[in-house]
Design a protein around this motif. Structure first.
Motif, PDB file in Angstrom:
ATOM      1  N   PRO A   1       2.619  -9.598   6.960  1.00  0.00           N
ATOM      2  CA  PRO A   1       3.136  -7.987   7.412  1.00  0.00           C
ATOM      3  C   PRO A   1       4.031  -6.976   6.699  1.00  0.00           C
ATOM      4  O   PRO A   1       4.215  -6.226   7.388  1.00  0.00           O
ATOM      5  N   VAL A   2       4.584  -8.167   6.095  1.00  0.00           N
ATOM      6  CA  VAL A   2       5.655  -6.900   5.375  1.00  0.00           C
ATOM      7  C   VAL A   2       4.998  -6.655   4.572  1.00  0.00           C
ATOM      8  O   VAL A   2       5.295  -5.303   4.132  1.00  0.00           O
ATOM      9  N   THR A   3       3.538  -6.471   3.796  1.00  0.00           N
ATOM     10  CA  THR A   3       3.289  -5.858   2.790  1.00  0.00           C
ATOM     11  C   THR A   3       2.830  -5.648   3.141  1.00  0.00           C
ATOM     12  O   THR A   3       2.428  -3.582   2.756  1.00  0.00           O
ATOM     13  N   ALA A   4       1.742  -5.219   4.264  1.00  0.00           N
ATOM     14  CA  ALA A   4       1.490  -3.985   5.132  1.00  0.00           C
ATOM     15  C   ALA A   4       1.733  -2.973   5.131  1.00  0.00           C
ATOM     16  O   ALA A   4       1.821  -1.432   5.399  1.00  0.00           O
ATOM     17  N   ALA A   5       3.607  -3.162   5.519  1.00  0.00           N
ATOM     18  CA  ALA A   5       4.017  -2.451   5.994  1.00  0.00           C
ATOM     19  C   ALA A   5       4.876  -1.700   4.689  1.00  0.00           C
ATOM     20  O   ALA A   5       4.759  -0.348   4.472  1.00  0.00           O
ATOM     21  N   GLY A   6       4.145  -2.294   3.880  1.00  0.00           N
ATOM     22  CA  GLY A   6       5.080  -1.578   2.198  1.00  0.00           C
ATOM     23  C   GLY A   6       3.398  -1.174   1.628  1.00  0.00           C
ATOM     24  O   GLY A   6       3.784   0.645   1.228  1.00  0.00           O
ATOM     25  N   LEU A   7       2.674  -1.291   2.151  1.00  0.00           N
ATOM     26  CA  LEU A   7       1.632  -0.311   2.224  1.00  0.00           C
ATOM     27  C   LEU A   7       1.514   1.181   2.978  1.00  0.00           C
ATOM     28  O   LEU A   7       1.133   1.855   1.931  1.00  0.00           O
ATOM     29  N   LEU A   8       1.646   0.803   3.566  1.00  0.00           N
ATOM     30  CA  LEU A   8       1.958   1.840   4.799  1.00  0.00           C
ATOM     31  C   LEU A   8       2.639   3.248   4.060  1.00  0.00           C
ATOM     32  O   LEU A   8       2.402   4.494   4.076  1.00  0.00           O
TER      33      LEU A   8
ATOM     34  N   THR B   1      11.097  -3.521  -3.459  1.00  0.00           N
ATOM     35  CA  THR B   1       9.999  -4.396  -3.305  1.00  0.00           C
ATOM     36  C   THR B   1      10.137  -4.641  -1.772  1.00  0.00           C
ATOM     37  O   THR B   1      10.402  -5.245  -0.414  1.00  0.00           O
ATOM     38  N   LEU B   2       8.678  -4.740  -0.655  1.00  0.00           N
ATOM     39  CA  LEU B   2       7.913  -5.187   0.280  1.00  0.00           C
ATOM     40  C   LEU B   2       7.100  -5.782   0.693  1.00  0.00           C
ATOM     41  O   LEU B   2       5.590  -5.825   0.437  1.00  0.00           O
TER      42      LEU B   2
END
Length: 143
Positions: A15-22, A57-58
């Motif tokens: 879920p946090v990776t998705a925010a970083g990807l966005l 980092t996210l």
């Protein structure tokens, strides 16, 4: 066993990776460039156009305002005047945060903020600096 742990960590922090990807994808039209760094278990967006400089980092995404994550930087203790310390590699510091995220997943951000946010007092930052200096000790609590 290690591959299974890595897979679970990737899923747990997704879920946090998705925010970083966005955030990284939104920066592409403004000059950011994406690069997969297997060693860091992260997708790095270099030349990220917003923020005061450095990296954040996210999950398994690193947003970096510079062009080379393998650049030297000062530790938080050095910048706070707690003593002279040699520069560390920014990539190593951020990799420690990736590992921390993979264990704590969505709990990382609230715990990070509860420990003082971006500050020399923050145990997550001290652990990341220690890991970047020595290659060990990325976990923020004594074992």
């Amino acid at each position: 066993m290690r591959a299974a742990g890595t897979a679970l960590g990737l899923i747990w922090t997704s879920p946090v990776t998705a925010a970083g990807l966005l955030a990284g994808l939104l920066a592409l039209p403004f000059g950011a460039r994406a690069r997969l760094r297997r060693r860091d278990l992260a997708l790095v967006f270099q030349h990220w156009p917003w923020g005061p400089g450095g990296a954040i980092t996210l999950g398994n995404v690193i947003l970096h305002t510079g062009g080379d994550l393998d650049s030297p930087c000062h530790t938080y203790a050095h910048d706070a005047g707690h003593g002279e310390e040699p520069p560390i590699c920014l990539a190593d510091h951020e990799r420690a945060h990736v590992y921390q995220y993979m264990v704590l997943g969505p709990l990382f951000l609230p715990l990070y903020l509860a420990c003082g946010g971006i500050s020399v007092r923050n145990r997550f930052e001290r652990a990341a600096d220690r890991y970047a200096r020595t290659g060990r000790g990325w976990w923020p609590w004594p074992g």
